[in-house]
Design an enzyme around this catalytic site. Structure first.
Site, mmCIF file in Angstrom:
data_model
loop_
_atom_site.group_PDB
_atom_site.id
_atom_site.type_symbol
_atom_site.label_atom_id
_atom_site.label_comp_id
_atom_site.label_asym_id
_atom_site.label_seq_id
_atom_site.Cartn_x
_atom_site.Cartn_y
_atom_site.Cartn_z
ATOM 1 C CG HIS A 79 1.856 -7.410 -8.152
ATOM 2 N ND1 HIS A 79 2.612 -6.569 -7.140
ATOM 3 C CD2 HIS A 79 0.474 -6.609 -8.171
ATOM 4 C CE1 HIS A 79 1.793 -5.580 -6.553
ATOM 5 N NE2 HIS A 79 0.646 -5.737 -7.298
ATOM 6 N NE ARG A 118 -2.804 5.844 -4.421
ATOM 7 C CZ ARG A 118 -3.060 5.900 -3.399
ATOM 8 N NH1 ARG A 118 -3.452 6.972 -2.906
ATOM 9 N NH2 ARG A 118 -3.289 4.828 -2.643
ATOM 10 C CD GLU A 155 -3.065 -0.785 -0.105
ATOM 11 O OE1 GLU A 155 -3.396 0.211 -0.601
ATOM 12 O OE2 GLU A 155 -3.240 -1.827 -0.810
ATOM 13 C CB SER A 156 1.555 3.868 -2.676
ATOM 14 O OG SER A 156 0.272 4.331 -2.627
ATOM 15 C CB CYS A 166 2.006 -2.450 -7.740
ATOM 16 S SG CYS A 166 0.239 -2.085 -7.337
ATOM 17 C CB ILE A 181 -3.263 -6.615 -7.279
ATOM 18 C CG1 ILE A 181 -3.169 -8.123 -7.662
ATOM 19 C CG2 ILE A 181 -4.101 -6.738 -6.018
ATOM 20 C CD1 ILE A 181 -2.456 -9.222 -6.677
ATOM 21 N NE ARG A 182 -6.661 -1.935 -3.510
ATOM 22 C CZ ARG A 182 -7.582 -0.861 -2.870
ATOM 23 N NH1 ARG A 182 -8.713 -0.979 -3.374
ATOM 24 N NH2 ARG A 182 -7.048 0.399 -2.838
ATOM 25 C CD GLU A 199 5.578 -8.540 -6.825
ATOM 26 O OE1 GLU A 199 6.002 -8.281 -8.147
ATOM 27 O OE2 GLU A 199 4.756 -7.932 -6.092
#
Lengths: 194, 294
Positions: free
Chosen positions: A169, A105, A48-49, A78, A133-134, A171
């Site tokens: 992502h 965002r 979460e940024s 992300c 993802i979002r 990863e």
């Protein structure tokens, strides 16, 4: 061997460490400023940024990270991409301001809209599974920025000098090609610095 | 080809929450405090567990007005709770765009026999568990994230510790077993064999495992991280404390730096009074929320 850190204030740290190790680099988690010292490159993971930004401020990571980035490669996924952008739509200020781009965002909607899609990524492959993802996306880029991947007319991966970013992502999959791409960037930069 | 609602996307969402704190909130104002304090998500509720406990009666899904208010107030993910087995509450919350559902024992169960078939949903689910069997059954039903049940609304960490130690211990045991012992273990635990096999191979759950149910202080949060939690849910602990904003920030930092004891000492200074809390042995059997579900 190149040594790459993963910023471990919050988010998907373990997955990046595994992906970097599978790509032939030494990988460590970074929770403190002094841990940046002997690194050749840094990954800013997904998470979460807003939460990461608060911890970056709290532990005065901002300046050391900017200084690190002047010389050494950084790869953000992300939330990491958001932290690297110079401009964020709808917000007056950005974070590390490393890449000359504007990002939006949660641009694909809420979690129920999160998706997987096949991506073509320049220099990496034409069949990369992108897990969004979002996710944010890149609205526009400056002249210095090379667009690496576009999905449905939206920029989802880019490179500027020794900075790399992805809205998805890598990863979360077993496909380590994008990490290998970054490890090579780091190795080349290391030669130049030496 | 674009695919939504896949396991990878649902589980991945929880992976992004790792190392973070998810906070219970009951309105937009609290949600904003939580976001500014560094929460990775908020859980939108009508009442926090301590108040649900105090109010008694049947606890249901929150009023959609509250959920909507919270959805509009913050940019971080918003979670909400549906009753165990209540297909329609879950569908309603999914239709509102909630990012994650908690099929939760904090609410009064709607079904005492069957949990939701969570594979049917696009929205990911988190479920509570007290041991590896329960965790595996929920994963088998499609849960994308597990949390300890603990004993919600008590401000008492003892049950969350019990559940986390139990799950971690059972994972270690399963990891050390030979494959021919696994089916018997699956039978004993009441766990789906395939899930257990995965746990054995990976040495951990195939989904993220958070701590929940009784976290009241920064030290509690750090303790749960030390015991192997991937992150922490704080229910009543924040907005039932004397100074919610300070508590929220301190719990976030203690979760990130859970082994930095000097830092935790500093964070814990002058925090004011934590929520009062309940000694577990004083709870009547019917008031133990962790017994709900199976």
């Amino acid at each position: 061997m190149t040594k790459i850190g993963v910023l471990a204030l919050q988010g998907a740290v373990r997955e990046h460490i595994r992906a970097l190790q599978e790509s032939g680099a030494e990988a460590v988690s970074v929770k403190r400023i002094e841990e940046l010292n002997d690194l050749d490159g840094l990954v800013i993971p997904g998470g979460e940024s807003t939460a990461m930004r608060r911890l970056i401020d709290k532990y005065e990571f901002m300046e050391p990270l900017k200084k690190f980035a002047q010389e050494k490669p950084v790869f953000g996924t992300c939330a990491g991409l958001i932290l690297m952008a110079k401009r964020i739509q709808g917000q007056e200020s950005a974070h590390l301001e490393l890449i000359d781009m504007t990002v939006e965002r949660n641009a694909f909607g809420r979690q129920v809209d999160s998706f997987e899609a096949d991506l073509e990524i320049k220099g990496v492959g034409d069949d990369v599974n992108g897990v969004f993802i979002r996710a944010p996306y890149i609205v526009e880029v400056g002249e210095e920025v090379e667009v690496l991947s576009v999905h449905n007319d939206r920029i989802v991966a880019a490179k500027q000098g020794h900075f790399l970013c992805a809205a998805f992502h890598p990863e979360l999959t077993d496909d380590y090609r994008l990490h290998q791409f970054f490890v090579e960037m780091v190795a080349e930069k290391k030669k130049v610095i030496a | 080809m674009l695919k939504t609602g896949t396991d990878r996307v649902k589980r991945g969402m929880a992976e992004m929450q790792k190392g973070g704190v998810i906070m219970d909130v009951i309105n937009a104002e609290q949600a904003k405090i939580a976001e500014a304090s560094g929460a990775v998500a908020v859980m939108a509720l009508e009442r926090v567990p301590a108040d649900i406990r105090a109010a008694g009666g049947v606890a249901r899904m929150a009023d959609p007005t509250i959920v909507e208010e919270v959805l509009n107030a913050v940019s971080i993910p918003v979670m909400a709770k549906a009753r165990i087995g209540h297909i329609v509450e879950a569908r309603v919350l999914e239709s509102m765009g909630v990012d994650y559902l908690d099929e939760s024992e904090v609410l009064t169960p709607a079904d005492e026999v069957f949990h939701l078939n969570k594979r049917d949903f696009k929205v990911p689910f988190v479920c509570g568990a007290r041991d590896l069997g329960e965790a595996s059954r929920r994963i088998g039903e499609g849960a994308s994230m597990i949390r300890t049940k603990g004993e919600p609304g008590t401000g008492n960490i003892v049950e969350a510790v019990r559940h986390m130690r139990m799950i971690q211990g059972q994972i270690r045991k399963v990891s050390a077993m030979s494959e021919d012992e696994l089916m018997t273990e699956a039978k004993n635990l009441g766990a789906p064999y395939e899930i257990l096999l995965q746990i054995k191979k990976e040495g951990r759950l195939p989904v993220v495992n958070f701590a929940a149910g009784g976290v009241a202080t920064p030290a509690d949060a750090a303790l749960m991280m030390e015991l192997g939690a991937d992150g922490v849910f704080v229910g009543s602990g924040i907005f039932k404390s004397e100074n919610p904003e300070k508590f929220a920030r301190a719990i976030v930092e203690a979760t990130t730096h859970y082994r930095d004891y000097e830092l935790i000492a500093n964070l814990s200074k002058g925090l004011g009074t934590a929520m009062k809390g309940i000694e577990i042995s004083t709870l009547l059997p019917g008031d133990r929320m962790q017994e709900r579900g199976w």
